[in-house]
Scaffold this motif. Structure first.
Motif, PDB file in Angstrom:
ATOM      1  N   ILE A 156       0.825  -1.210   0.000  1.00  0.00           N
ATOM      2  CA  ILE A 156       0.000   0.000   0.000  1.00  0.00           C
ATOM      3  C   ILE A 156       0.857   1.257   0.000  1.00  0.00           C
ATOM      4  CG2 ILE A 156      -1.591   1.328   1.439  1.00  0.00           C
ATOM      5  CD1 ILE A 156      -2.909  -1.257   2.208  1.00  0.00           C
ATOM      6  N   LYS A 157       1.990   1.183   0.664  1.00  0.00           N
ATOM      7  CA  LYS A 157       2.836   2.376   0.763  1.00  0.00           C
ATOM      8  C   LYS A 157       3.294   2.877  -0.603  1.00  0.00           C
ATOM      9  CE  LYS A 157       4.636   1.620   5.401  1.00  0.00           C
ATOM     10  NZ  LYS A 157       5.825   1.402   6.225  1.00  0.00           N
ATOM     11  N   LYS A 158       3.426   1.970  -1.561  1.00  0.00           N
ATOM     12  CA  LYS A 158       3.902   2.341  -2.886  1.00  0.00           C
ATOM     13  C   LYS A 158       2.773   2.670  -3.842  1.00  0.00           C
ATOM     14  CE  LYS A 158       8.039  -0.524  -2.484  1.00  0.00           C
ATOM     15  NZ  LYS A 158       8.805  -1.647  -3.067  1.00  0.00           N
ATOM     16  N   LYS A 159       1.548   2.467  -3.393  1.00  0.00           N
ATOM     17  CA  LYS A 159       0.404   2.711  -4.274  1.00  0.00           C
ATOM     18  C   LYS A 159       0.017   4.186  -4.208  1.00  0.00           C
ATOM     19  CE  LYS A 159      -3.030  -0.181  -4.170  1.00  0.00           C
ATOM     20  NZ  LYS A 159      -3.165  -0.568  -5.565  1.00  0.00           N
ATOM     21  N   LYS A 160      -0.050   4.826  -5.347  1.00  0.00           N
ATOM     22  CA  LYS A 160      -0.425   6.236  -5.377  1.00  0.00           C
ATOM     23  C   LYS A 160      -1.925   6.417  -5.345  1.00  0.00           C
ATOM     24  CE  LYS A 160       3.699   7.755  -7.877  1.00  0.00           C
ATOM     25  NZ  LYS A 160       4.214   8.435  -9.085  1.00  0.00           N
ATOM     26  N   LYS A 161      -2.626   5.455  -5.935  1.00  0.00           N
ATOM     27  CA  LYS A 161      -4.073   5.587  -6.019  1.00  0.00           C
ATOM     28  C   LYS A 161      -4.704   4.220  -5.853  1.00  0.00           C
ATOM     29  CE  LYS A 161      -7.726   7.554  -8.907  1.00  0.00           C
ATOM     30  NZ  LYS A 161      -8.040   8.178 -10.201  1.00  0.00           N
ATOM     31  N   TYR A 168     -13.308   4.793   2.504  1.00  0.00           N
ATOM     32  CA  TYR A 168     -12.366   5.373   3.459  1.00  0.00           C
ATOM     33  C   TYR A 168     -11.271   6.139   2.722  1.00  0.00           C
ATOM     34  CZ  TYR A 168     -14.657   1.909   6.411  1.00  0.00           C
ATOM     35  OH  TYR A 168     -15.591   1.151   7.066  1.00  0.00           O
ATOM     36  N   SER A 169     -10.761   7.165   3.364  1.00  0.00           N
ATOM     37  CA  SER A 169      -9.714   7.984   2.759  1.00  0.00           C
ATOM     38  C   SER A 169      -8.394   7.229   2.734  1.00  0.00           C
ATOM     39  CB  SER A 169      -9.537   9.279   3.562  1.00  0.00           C
ATOM     40  OG  SER A 169      -9.044   8.973   4.866  1.00  0.00           O
ATOM     41  N   GLU A 170      -7.487   7.681   1.870  1.00  0.00           N
ATOM     42  CA  GLU A 170      -6.173   7.040   1.789  1.00  0.00           C
ATOM     43  C   GLU A 170      -5.408   7.171   3.104  1.00  0.00           C
ATOM     44  OE1 GLU A 170      -3.841   8.214  -1.526  1.00  0.00           O
ATOM     45  OE2 GLU A 170      -5.374   7.699  -3.010  1.00  0.00           O
ATOM     46  N   GLU A 171      -5.629   8.298   3.815  1.00  0.00           N
ATOM     47  CA  GLU A 171      -4.950   8.492   5.103  1.00  0.00           C
ATOM     48  C   GLU A 171      -5.414   7.456   6.126  1.00  0.00           C
ATOM     49  OE1 GLU A 171      -6.437  10.813   3.348  1.00  0.00           O
ATOM     50  OE2 GLU A 171      -4.718  12.033   2.698  1.00  0.00           O
ATOM     51  N   HIS A 172      -6.731   7.183   6.141  1.00  0.00           N
ATOM     52  CA  HIS A 172      -7.261   6.194   7.087  1.00  0.00           C
ATOM     53  C   HIS A 172      -6.773   4.787   6.729  1.00  0.00           C
ATOM     54  CE1 HIS A 172      -9.891   4.257   9.927  1.00  0.00           C
ATOM     55  NE2 HIS A 172     -10.484   3.556   8.970  1.00  0.00           N
ATOM     56  N   ILE A 173      -6.777   4.466   5.439  1.00  0.00           N
ATOM     57  CA  ILE A 173      -6.306   3.150   4.995  1.00  0.00           C
ATOM     58  C   ILE A 173      -4.833   2.964   5.379  1.00  0.00           C
ATOM     59  CG2 ILE A 173      -5.778   1.755   2.952  1.00  0.00           C
ATOM     60  CD1 ILE A 173      -8.286   2.939   1.649  1.00  0.00           C
ATOM     61  N   GLN A 174      -4.051   4.027   5.213  1.00  0.00           N
ATOM     62  CA  GLN A 174      -2.629   3.947   5.571  1.00  0.00           C
ATOM     63  C   GLN A 174      -2.449   3.756   7.073  1.00  0.00           C
ATOM     64  OE1 GLN A 174       0.055   3.999   3.321  1.00  0.00           O
ATOM     65  NE2 GLN A 174       1.068   3.293   5.188  1.00  0.00           N
ATOM     66  N   LYS A 175      -3.313   4.442   7.861  1.00  0.00           N
ATOM     67  CA  LYS A 175      -3.200   4.296   9.313  1.00  0.00           C
ATOM     68  C   LYS A 175      -3.585   2.879   9.739  1.00  0.00           C
ATOM     69  CE  LYS A 175      -3.805   6.665  13.617  1.00  0.00           C
ATOM     70  NZ  LYS A 175      -3.938   8.001  14.239  1.00  0.00           N
ATOM     71  N   CYS A 176      -4.604   2.314   9.099  1.00  0.00           N
ATOM     72  CA  CYS A 176      -5.001   0.937   9.392  1.00  0.00           C
ATOM     73  C   CYS A 176      -3.876  -0.028   9.029  1.00  0.00           C
ATOM     74  CB  CYS A 176      -6.268   0.569   8.612  1.00  0.00           C
ATOM     75  SG  CYS A 176      -7.774   1.347   9.232  1.00  0.00           S
ATOM     76  N   TYR A 177      -3.230   0.241   7.902  1.00  0.00           N
ATOM     77  CA  TYR A 177      -2.094  -0.583   7.460  1.00  0.00           C
ATOM     78  C   TYR A 177      -0.972  -0.534   8.493  1.00  0.00           C
ATOM     79  CZ  TYR A 177       1.678  -2.241   4.418  1.00  0.00           C
ATOM     80  OH  TYR A 177       2.721  -2.941   3.875  1.00  0.00           O
ATOM     81  N   ASP A 178      -0.626   0.668   8.935  1.00  0.00           N
ATOM     82  CA  ASP A 178       0.459   0.837   9.910  1.00  0.00           C
ATOM     83  C   ASP A 178       0.106   0.177  11.245  1.00  0.00           C
ATOM     84  OD1 ASP A 178       1.891   2.248   8.035  1.00  0.00           O
ATOM     85  OD2 ASP A 178       1.193   4.210   8.744  1.00  0.00           O
TER      86      ASP A 178
END
Length: 638
Positions: A156-161, A168-178
């Motif tokens: 996910i970290k390398k995915k731009k879109k 859900y927003s990309e910020e929320h998805i990234q936080k869930c990933y982390d």
């Protein structure tokens, strides 16, 4: 209460243990002034949660109302999150609501619980919330990968879109990933402590399942929420299934799974882990996980378990205990079974002495590839199948062995070893083994004729094939069945029904087909109107090996009984299958029979459903219009 068959075919009532009512107990505690177990909650908040749990149990069907309820409840927990998740009632409510939480509320719980992970993971209540929080965050983190080609998958970290639309927003998805990575790595770093902890061990299992993309384990039932509209029809993975579904997960997740496998397998006490409930369950999840991650690690794990734990080269059998058990089995068998099917006692490897280890062995059979499967069969099962299949605890392992057999050359020796034990299997009630053998005969296309012959011999109907289907459905020898009462309701064994359905799909199902067609219309009605017997119509009408003439004869024999069939709960589903298999001319005749007394058909909910599905009202007005409507519908469906 439910009915169970006895040896003579009569039914006895088995009293089910009454389940504890969590909500009723919560109300009882409140009346006593005890605000549940665990952390202390305020009286007002406790009573509020009792009301919420009651409302959820009643069902919140409107989506807007559900969103409002979730937001309001989670809003009330602000400032008291740790007390709430540490309380028995609070933890239950939060666990049910987190999957529907907004991004803001979910992140709030992540931030508040993260600093307290060490304590929370070992707590008997809050550990459930941590586990749910991990599952929800992982689900949201990988949601946008599920429609992506796995070969093109990137973290996910390398995915731009996002490749798929997400609410859900990309910020929320990234936080869930982390957060998922954080919890899983925390569990990995504390592996030595968490493995032996009753509650933290479950967090380890959830972490491994999330990282590997496991949706459901074999035999696992899906967790249903208390919101009525979220309860799915899926009842879990059925028996005799040999594949699992996995979600698409990033490579970073898979690398952590490999770390879990390498860390655990390097332990000096690894060979003892299968023999304890807690650690065996963890290893089972790990085996299913690495199957989707790395085939070489899977092979190494199974090989290590087989050679060091299940059947080490230096194992010594406990002959005195085995002799006592074998004498008891033989004594029981000789009372009712011919001496030719007596079970020969052989020493059993250590794995069969412990139920936890046996369940891990079943998982190993599921994930093992062909060569490894052959080694397990050779070291643990060969020349012992007859003995294992008649033991209550071990017959399931024999079923899993047969279920996962894919090679004809391996299946045939298994069949030869068990075919003479069919009578013993019926006598001791381990008929699930017969189901596994029947399904393997169908899947591998081997020994089908021999299976039918062995079953006939066990049911004592070798000379009279007329009652083959009835004896098979009841799984009772002919002499134990009153053949004069076949037109009255009787107990049908679920395994007997599955075996008959499987035989109908064999390449030569003549005996099963002929025995069904020789029954009278009333006797057929008893079978087709039964919960388990109605599925026989599915196999009879869908099997490519059942001839058109045989289906026509069945349709003709039921003439005059279609309305009665359509009125009953299970008969109506059998009616649908038969109607679908009928020719156009036969369908018109069946519709004519139904239309004669259409008012009676509408007297039950099942009959009314059939009338609406078949558009009986149109048929009564004009047969030609009905035929045109059916033709148009079939064209649209194609």
């Amino acid at each position: 209460m439910s009915a169970e068959p006895t040896e003579n075919g009569t039914n006895i009532k088995r009293i089910r243990k009454k389940r504890k009512n969590f909500l009723a107990n919560a109300k009882k505690y409140a009346k006593k002034g005890q605000m549940g177990r665990g952390a202390r909650m305020s009286d007002d908040l406790y009573q509020y949660f009792v009301g919420i749990l009651d409302a959820m149990k009643q069902g919140v069907e409107d989506e807007e109302e559900r969103v409002a309820l979730v937001n309001n409840v989670l809003e009330r927990t602000k400032g008291e999150e740790l007390n709430v998740v540490g309380n028995q009632l609070g933890c239950r409510v939060i666990e049910l609501l987190l999957p529907f939480a907004s991004a803001e509320d979910l992140e709030r719980f992540m931030d508040i619980l993260s600093p307290e992970l060490r304590r929370l993971c070992s707590d008997n209540f809050s550990s459930h919330v941590v586990e749910t929080l991990l599952r929800v965050s992982c689900c949201r983190a990988v949601e946008n990968l599920q429609n992506v080609d796995p070969e093109e998958d990137v973290p996910i970290k390398k995915k731009k879109k996002s490749k798929t639309d997400s609410k859900y927003s990309e910020e929320h998805i990234q936080k869930c990933y982390d957060f998922t990575i954080k919890i899983c790595k925390y569990a990995l770093n504390n592996l030595e402590d968490f493995v032996w902890d009753n509650y933290a061990n479950h967090i380890l299992r959830s972490a491994i399942k999330c990282l590997s993309g496991i949706t459901l384990l074999p035999g696992e039932k899906p967790k249903t929420n208390m919101f009525k509209e979220t309860v799915k029809d899926d009842k879990g993975i059925p028996p005799h299934l040999m594949t699992m579904e996995y979600k698409v997960v990033p490579d970073e997740f898979k690398e952590i799974v490999k770390d879990f496998a390498n860390r655990l397998s390097s332990w000096p006490q690894f060979k003892d882990l299968p023999y304890q409930n807690l650690t065996s369950a963890l290893l089972q999840v790990l085996l299913y996980a690495v199957k989707n991650v790395d085939s070489s690690i899977t092979k190494d794990l199974v090989k290590k378990l087989l050679n060091e734990s299940f059947a080490p080269d230096d194992w010594v059998s406990n002959e005195s205990d085995e002799k006592k058990n074998d004498e008891k089995v033989d004594a029981d068998m000789k009372e009712d079974v011919n001496e030719s099917v007596a079970i020969t006692a052989t020493p059993l490897p250590p794995v069969f002495e412990n139920q936890s280890a046996v369940r891990l062995l079943e998982a190993a059979l599921f994930v093992a590839r062909k060569k490894m499967y052959t080694q397990i069969y050779a070291k643990c099962f060969i020349n012992r199948l007859g003995q294992l299949a008649t033991v209550p605890m071990l017959n399931f392992t024999v079923q899993r062995l047969i279920d996962n057999c894919q090679v004809k050359e391996e299946f045939e020796p298994m069949f030869d070893e068990l075919c003479g034990k069919f009578s013993a299997l019926l006598f001791c009630g381990n008929s699930g083994v017969l189901v596994a053998i029947a399904k393997a005969c169908l899947r591998i296309r081997a020994r089908q004729t021999q299976f039918i012959a062995s079953l006939e011999s066990a049911l004592n109907i070798s000379e009279d094939g007329k009652h083959f289907s009835v004896c098979c459905l009841r799984l009772l020898p002919k002499e134990k069945i009153d053949l004069t009462t076949l037109d009255k309701e009787y107990f049908i064994h679920v395994h007997g029904s599955v075996i008959l359905q499987t035989i109908l799909q064999f390449q030569r199902p003549a005996k099963a087909v002929n025995s069904l067609l020789e029954l009278s219309s009333d006797e057929l009605m008893v079978i087709l109107a039964d919960a388990k017997g109605s599925h026989v119509a599915d196999a009879f009408c869908s099997s490519t090996c059942v001839g058109v003439k045989a289906r026509d004869k069945l349709i003709w024999k039921l003439k005059g009984f279609y309305q009665k069939l359509a009125l009953s709960q299970y008969g109506s589903r059998a009616f649908e299958r038969i109607f679908e298999a009928a020719s156009d001319e036969q369908k018109v005749k069946i519709m004519s029979e139904l239309s004669d007394k259409s008012s009676l058909l509408n007297s039950t909910s099942y009959g009314k459903l059939i009338a609406n599905k078949l558009d009986l009202a149109t048929f009564k007005l004009s047969q030609k219009k009905w035929e045109q409507a059916r033709l148009k519908k079939s064209v649209v469906e194609k």
